[in-house]
Design a protein around this motif. Structure first.
Motif, PDB file in Angstrom:
ATOM      1  N   ASP A 280      16.293 -10.162  -7.161  1.00 18.00           N
ATOM      2  CA  ASP A 280      15.426 -11.268  -7.560  1.00 18.00           C
ATOM      3  C   ASP A 280      15.808 -12.585  -6.901  1.00 18.00           C
ATOM      4  O   ASP A 280      14.955 -13.455  -6.715  1.00 18.00           O
ATOM      5  CB  ASP A 280      15.452 -11.428  -9.085  1.00 18.00           C
ATOM      6  CG  ASP A 280      14.838 -10.225  -9.797  1.00 18.00           C
ATOM      7  OD1 ASP A 280      14.074  -9.486  -9.143  1.00 18.00           O
ATOM      8  OD2 ASP A 280      15.134 -10.033 -10.984  1.00 18.00           O
ATOM      9  N   THR A 281      17.094 -12.746  -6.574  1.00 15.62           N
ATOM     10  CA  THR A 281      17.526 -14.020  -5.993  1.00 15.62           C
ATOM     11  C   THR A 281      17.425 -14.044  -4.469  1.00 15.62           C
ATOM     12  O   THR A 281      16.960 -15.034  -3.888  1.00 15.62           O
ATOM     13  CB  THR A 281      18.980 -14.335  -6.394  1.00 15.62           C
ATOM     14  OG1 THR A 281      19.814 -13.206  -6.051  1.00 15.62           O
ATOM     15  CG2 THR A 281      19.087 -14.599  -7.877  1.00 15.62           C
ATOM     16  N   LEU A 282      17.827 -12.959  -3.818  1.00 13.72           N
ATOM     17  CA  LEU A 282      17.839 -12.946  -2.356  1.00 13.72           C
ATOM     18  C   LEU A 282      16.758 -12.061  -1.754  1.00 13.72           C
ATOM     19  O   LEU A 282      16.589 -12.048  -0.534  1.00 13.72           O
ATOM     20  CB  LEU A 282      19.216 -12.478  -1.846  1.00 13.72           C
ATOM     21  CG  LEU A 282      20.406 -13.380  -2.167  1.00 13.72           C
ATOM     22  CD1 LEU A 282      21.661 -12.837  -1.512  1.00 13.72           C
ATOM     23  CD2 LEU A 282      20.149 -14.814  -1.713  1.00 13.72           C
ATOM     24  N   GLY A 283      16.057 -11.299  -2.580  1.00 16.94           N
ATOM     25  CA  GLY A 283      14.980 -10.466  -2.072  1.00 16.94           C
ATOM     26  C   GLY A 283      15.414  -9.016  -1.896  1.00 16.94           C
ATOM     27  O   GLY A 283      16.597  -8.673  -1.956  1.00 16.94           O
ATOM     28  N   GLY A 348      25.765 -14.608   3.614  1.00 20.84           N
ATOM     29  CA  GLY A 348      26.658 -15.722   3.327  1.00 20.84           C
ATOM     30  C   GLY A 348      27.007 -15.889   1.869  1.00 20.84           C
ATOM     31  O   GLY A 348      27.761 -16.796   1.510  1.00 20.84           O
ATOM     32  N   HIS A 349      26.489 -15.029   0.996  1.00 21.95           N
ATOM     33  CA  HIS A 349      26.758 -15.122  -0.437  1.00 21.95           C
ATOM     34  C   HIS A 349      27.647 -13.953  -0.856  1.00 21.95           C
ATOM     35  O   HIS A 349      27.389 -12.806  -0.477  1.00 21.95           O
ATOM     36  CB  HIS A 349      25.454 -15.096  -1.233  1.00 21.95           C
ATOM     37  CG  HIS A 349      24.461 -16.125  -0.812  1.00 21.95           C
ATOM     38  ND1 HIS A 349      24.596 -17.454  -1.125  1.00 21.95           N
ATOM     39  CD2 HIS A 349      23.324 -16.043  -0.072  1.00 21.95           C
ATOM     40  CE1 HIS A 349      23.582 -18.141  -0.627  1.00 21.95           C
ATOM     41  NE2 HIS A 349      22.797 -17.291   0.030  1.00 21.95           N
ATOM     42  N   ALA A 539      27.683 -15.485  -9.444  1.00 18.70           N
ATOM     43  CA  ALA A 539      27.223 -14.374  -8.608  1.00 18.70           C
ATOM     44  C   ALA A 539      26.738 -14.884  -7.263  1.00 18.70           C
ATOM     45  O   ALA A 539      26.940 -14.240  -6.236  1.00 18.70           O
ATOM     46  CB  ALA A 539      26.115 -13.604  -9.321  1.00 18.70           C
ATOM     47  N   ASP A 540      26.076 -16.010  -7.244  1.00 18.31           N
ATOM     48  CA  ASP A 540      25.638 -16.637  -5.995  1.00 18.31           C
ATOM     49  C   ASP A 540      25.716 -18.143  -6.219  1.00 18.31           C
ATOM     50  O   ASP A 540      24.773 -18.760  -6.710  1.00 18.31           O
ATOM     51  CB  ASP A 540      24.225 -16.194  -5.645  1.00 18.31           C
ATOM     52  CG  ASP A 540      23.770 -16.726  -4.294  1.00 18.31           C
ATOM     53  OD1 ASP A 540      24.449 -17.620  -3.746  1.00 18.31           O
ATOM     54  OD2 ASP A 540      22.746 -16.252  -3.787  1.00 18.31           O
ATOM     55  N   VAL A 541      26.847 -18.719  -5.853  1.00 24.91           N
ATOM     56  CA  VAL A 541      27.137 -20.107  -6.196  1.00 24.91           C
ATOM     57  C   VAL A 541      26.114 -21.066  -5.592  1.00 24.91           C
ATOM     58  O   VAL A 541      25.583 -21.947  -6.280  1.00 24.91           O
ATOM     59  CB  VAL A 541      28.568 -20.477  -5.742  1.00 24.91           C
ATOM     60  CG1 VAL A 541      28.811 -21.966  -5.948  1.00 24.91           C
ATOM     61  CG2 VAL A 541      29.587 -19.638  -6.495  1.00 24.91           C
ATOM     62  N   GLU A 542      25.832 -20.911  -4.304  1.00 22.63           N
ATOM     63  CA  GLU A 542      24.926 -21.852  -3.646  1.00 22.63           C
ATOM     64  C   GLU A 542      23.531 -21.796  -4.249  1.00 22.63           C
ATOM     65  O   GLU A 542      22.889 -22.826  -4.466  1.00 22.63           O
ATOM     66  CB  GLU A 542      24.866 -21.543  -2.144  1.00 22.63           C
ATOM     67  CG  GLU A 542      26.194 -21.705  -1.417  1.00 22.63           C
ATOM     68  CD  GLU A 542      26.750 -23.123  -1.557  1.00 22.63           C
ATOM     69  OE1 GLU A 542      25.941 -24.080  -1.600  1.00 22.63           O
ATOM     70  OE2 GLU A 542      27.986 -23.272  -1.616  1.00 22.63           O
ATOM     71  N   LEU A 573      33.338 -25.450  -9.871  1.00 22.47           N
ATOM     72  CA  LEU A 573      32.991 -26.082 -11.143  1.00 22.47           C
ATOM     73  C   LEU A 573      32.620 -27.550 -10.949  1.00 22.47           C
ATOM     74  O   LEU A 573      31.725 -28.076 -11.619  1.00 22.47           O
ATOM     75  CB  LEU A 573      34.164 -25.947 -12.116  1.00 22.47           C
ATOM     76  CG  LEU A 573      33.860 -26.166 -13.599  1.00 22.47           C
ATOM     77  CD1 LEU A 573      32.807 -25.183 -14.066  1.00 22.47           C
ATOM     78  CD2 LEU A 573      35.136 -26.016 -14.416  1.00 22.47           C
ATOM     79  N   LYS A 574      33.297 -28.206 -10.027  1.00 20.69           N
ATOM     80  CA  LYS A 574      33.013 -29.619  -9.752  1.00 20.69           C
ATOM     81  C   LYS A 574      31.606 -29.809  -9.197  1.00 20.69           C
ATOM     82  O   LYS A 574      31.012 -30.877  -9.365  1.00 20.69           O
ATOM     83  CB  LYS A 574      34.029 -30.167  -8.754  1.00 20.69           C
ATOM     84  CG  LYS A 574      35.442 -30.326  -9.332  1.00 20.69           C
ATOM     85  CD  LYS A 574      36.458 -30.615  -8.239  1.00 20.69           C
ATOM     86  CE  LYS A 574      36.084 -31.858  -7.447  1.00 20.69           C
ATOM     87  NZ  LYS A 574      37.093 -32.161  -6.401  1.00 20.69           N
ATOM     88  N   ARG A 575      31.065 -28.787  -8.550  1.00 18.49           N
ATOM     89  CA  ARG A 575      29.770 -28.929  -7.915  1.00 18.49           C
ATOM     90  C   ARG A 575      28.611 -28.621  -8.864  1.00 18.49           C
ATOM     91  O   ARG A 575      27.459 -28.924  -8.557  1.00 18.49           O
ATOM     92  CB  ARG A 575      29.680 -27.997  -6.698  1.00 18.49           C
ATOM     93  CG  ARG A 575      30.720 -28.317  -5.624  1.00 18.49           C
ATOM     94  CD  ARG A 575      30.662 -27.301  -4.494  1.00 18.49           C
ATOM     95  NE  ARG A 575      29.361 -27.284  -3.851  1.00 18.49           N
ATOM     96  CZ  ARG A 575      28.978 -26.355  -2.970  1.00 18.49           C
ATOM     97  NH1 ARG A 575      29.795 -25.368  -2.684  1.00 18.49           N
ATOM     98  NH2 ARG A 575      27.780 -26.415  -2.421  1.00 18.49           N
TER      99      ARG A 575
END
Length: 669
Positions: A280-283, A348-349, A539-542, A573-575
């Protein structure tokens, strides 16, 4: 008495001769007929007799000449006819020879132009040396004519001598008969050449075999096509693993062998946890990459005698038959799970994929392939129910739960339409003011027959079926509606928290759906808090950072639930644009008895404050837990120590009554 002076004759062979006898003129009728008549004008007998005798001699001579002439003519005619016939035969023979030569030339051209290889060998064993190859042989095999002449044909299959076709060709040579064989030949460059070879003896006029003719047909493309068809029939097109058809065949064979030698078989049903989140997130392309990687990892762990099958989606079945040199143990299952759980980078994830595994055992759990697979599937769902990332062996009790699960799944699809869902609210208390400053909305299902169904019985099922998306959207709208009611009653600072599932978080229109709920209910955005689990955002930070920032632009509050159980690092966590960290109940439970849990809780509180975040501890049930949290600066608590989840009506009354946290011995139940 004189002779008559008249003469007559009527025979077609008669003719007249005139001559003088005693001064008299005589006319003699000479005839080849048996009777003749003569006549004259003199009655001299002597003259007559002489004439007659002379006539007879002349007639005989003439007859001889005529007969001979005729005989010669007949001979000439006969010889002429013979010459004519011989000439005709010669012309026909020449024509036949020319036709034969043309046919031979045509056949020679056909052999030379043939797309298939033609080989002529000697009939003398044991070498049966090659005496002729056509140009197609050179093109197909890569061997020049001079490289093939004189050699035995076995150089074409090199070291691949374990072929049934070789024995068939040898039998044809020994028995001097026709034959056919499909064989693996090899070109000069070593590449595989599948050949359909036909052999036939050539016999001379005496029936003796003088040569063998071999026609070699290149069927490599046909074999490749057959292999592709076989692959499509028996293999999964994406991963190359066995499909359902081949799985049942392999499992049936394993059962037959196990029955004969009294060996067990383990059937593993494996389902990837949170695979839908990747899709669902990357296809789907990223999902396909993950599935192929998982298939490769599992193949590297199992034995050659084991079978791995992809059942569809992210479900796999592994058949583990016992061998004489090694038994079956749970270490095999753990090796598979560990191989799947290795980090995987896609586009890249980095992803961490765990698995839930169900195990059925032959013959205890079934003796038919379908039964063993079904029972392993049931055990897999039990593994998911018990927290995922584990394995469960099938038990008969699981079958009853599976039947119940089927019933619940059917009813769950109609629950929204029937308005069977409702929200309970658990208050969150500020440890400084002791006041209720927020609530967490928790869904309940009022089933018309089963009564109140707790979330543990249907949430995971809703996740798997995709029903969690419409259910989650309903929760957001209902929570916003109720929060607006409290807001209108004057509880302006009250915050309502709603959990998002992985499937919801992956929605393309997630932010818009939240905005629509806020707009429809006219709720102040700051009154809505969106809770996301730590493992979900990691699971996928970006991707997560982008979604969180979009939600933050709406003005809602954001919190990380179950903090401490995932893979967060300080840099990530800071981001995250979050407002609250929630300490997972697993750490709070043993906070007063386990130094490690106590240290983790203290560290989380310190970390959150250093990042200017609020901290709320969930699952607080005892005074000792409360005291520890209060002493170490925890901001808020949530749990049975203050209140269980309650209906909206009860929650409203608590707000109206100004219910506070009482630090005395008689605490509310």
């Amino acid at each position: 008495m004189g002779l008559p002076t008249w003469l007559f004759y009527d025979h077609p062979e008669a003719y007249v001769r005139a001559f003088d006898v005693a001064g008299k003129k005589w006319s003699i009728v000479v005839s080849t007929a048996p009777h003749f008549f003569i006549g004259g004008n003199d009655n001299a007998l002597w003259a007559l007799l002489v004439g007659v005798l002379f006539s007879f001699g002349a007639a005989g001579y003439l007859q001889m000449i005529v007969t001979r002439s005729r005989r010669i003519q007949m001979l000439v005619d006969e010889r002429t006819m013979q010459l004519r016939t011989a000439n005709q035969d010669l012309v026909a023979d020449i024509a036949a020879r020319k036709h034969a030569e043309q046919e031979l030339q045509l056949r020679d051209r056909a052999i030379e132009a043939s797309a298939n290889a033609i080989i002529i060998t000697s009939a003398e064993g044991p070498d049966y040396g090659i005496e002729y190859v056509n140009p197609a042989f050179e093109r197909i095999t890569g061997y020049a004519e001079e490289e093939a002449l004189g050699r035995n044909i076995d150089f074409l299959w090199q070291r691949d001598s374990e072929q049934p076709g070789i024995e068939e060709l040898r039998a044809c040579l020994q028995e001097q008969r026709e034959g056919q064989a499909v064989m693996r030949n090899y070109r000069k460059d070593g590449t595989l050449l599948w050949s359909d070879m036909y052999i036939a003896p050539v016999r001379d006029d005496y029936g003796r075999v003088s040569h063998y003719v071999i026609a070699q047909y290149d069927i490599t493309a046909t074999k490749r096509y057959e292999s592709e068809l076989e692959f499509q029939t028996n293999r999964d097109s994406l991963t190359g693993l066995a499909n359902r058809t081949l799985l049942r065949d392999r499992l049936s064979q394993a059962i037959s062998y196990a029955y004969r030698y009294n060996h067990p078989i383990w059937v593993l049903f494996i389902d990837l946890d949170r695979f839908k989140f990747v899709n669902d997130t990357l296809g789907h392309q990223a999902g396909d990459i993950l599935l192929k990687a998982v298939a490769s990892r599992m193949n590297s762990v199992v034995r050659d005698t084991d079978t791995i099958s992809r059942m569809g989606g992210d479900e796999f079945v592994v058949v583990l038959p016992e061998r004489t040199d090694s038994g079956l143990s749970t270490s095999i299952v753990r090796r598979l799970m560990d191989a799947i759980a290795q980090p995987l980078t896609i586009e890249g994830h980095e992803f961490f994929i765990s698995s839930s595994v169900g195990v059925s055992v032959y013959p205890a759990d079934g003796v038919e392939p379908e039964t063993l697979i079904k029972h392993a599937d049931i055990a897999m769902y039990r593994a998911k129910e018990t927290g995922r990332n584990n394995f469960q062996f099938y038990t008969s009790e699981m079958n009853e739960r599976a039947l119940e699960r089927l019933r619940i799944e059917g009813d769950l699809r109609l629950a929204i339409e029937r308005d069977e869902f409702l929200l309970y609210y658990q208050p969150q208390v500020d440890l400084v003011s002791k006041k209720i400053i927020g609530v967490e909305a928790l869904i309940r299902w009022q089933h018309p027959e089963l009564g109140m169904v707790p979330p543990a019985r249907f949430i995971s099922l809703a996740e798997e079926t995709g029903l969690i998306v419409p259910i989650g959207n309903w929760v957001i709208r209902e929570a916003c509606r109720q929060s607006k009611v409290w807001q209108d009653e004057g509880f302006i600072g009250l915050r309502t928290a709603v959990n998002l599932s992985a499937r919801q978080f992956a929605q393309q229109n997630l932010v818009q759906s939240i905005q629509d709920a806020l707009t429809a209910t006219s709720l102040l955005p700051a009154s809505l808090e969106i809770e996301l689990t730590e493992s979900l955002v990691m699971a996928d930070v970006e991707q997560a950072i982008g979604i969180l920032r979009d939600m933050k632009t709406l003005g809602v509050q954001l919190s990380i639930d179950d903090f401490g159980t995932g893979y967060s690092s300080l840099s990530y966590l800071k981001r995250f644009p979050i407002d609250v960290l929630k300490i997972d109940r697993s750490f709070v439970n043993d906070i007063t008895t386990d130094p490690d849990d106590a240290a983790i809780v203290t560290s989380i509180i310190s970390l959150a404050h250093s990042l200017r975040l609020s901290v709320i501890a969930e699952g607080v049930e005892t005074r000792e837990q409360l005291d520890y949290l209060q002493q170490h600066g925890c901001d808020q608590i949530q749990g049975y120590f203050f209140s269980r989840p309650v209906t909206a009506e009860v929650m409203t009354q608590m707000l109206r009554d100004g219910t506070r946290l009482q630090l005395t011995d008689d605490q509310p139940a």
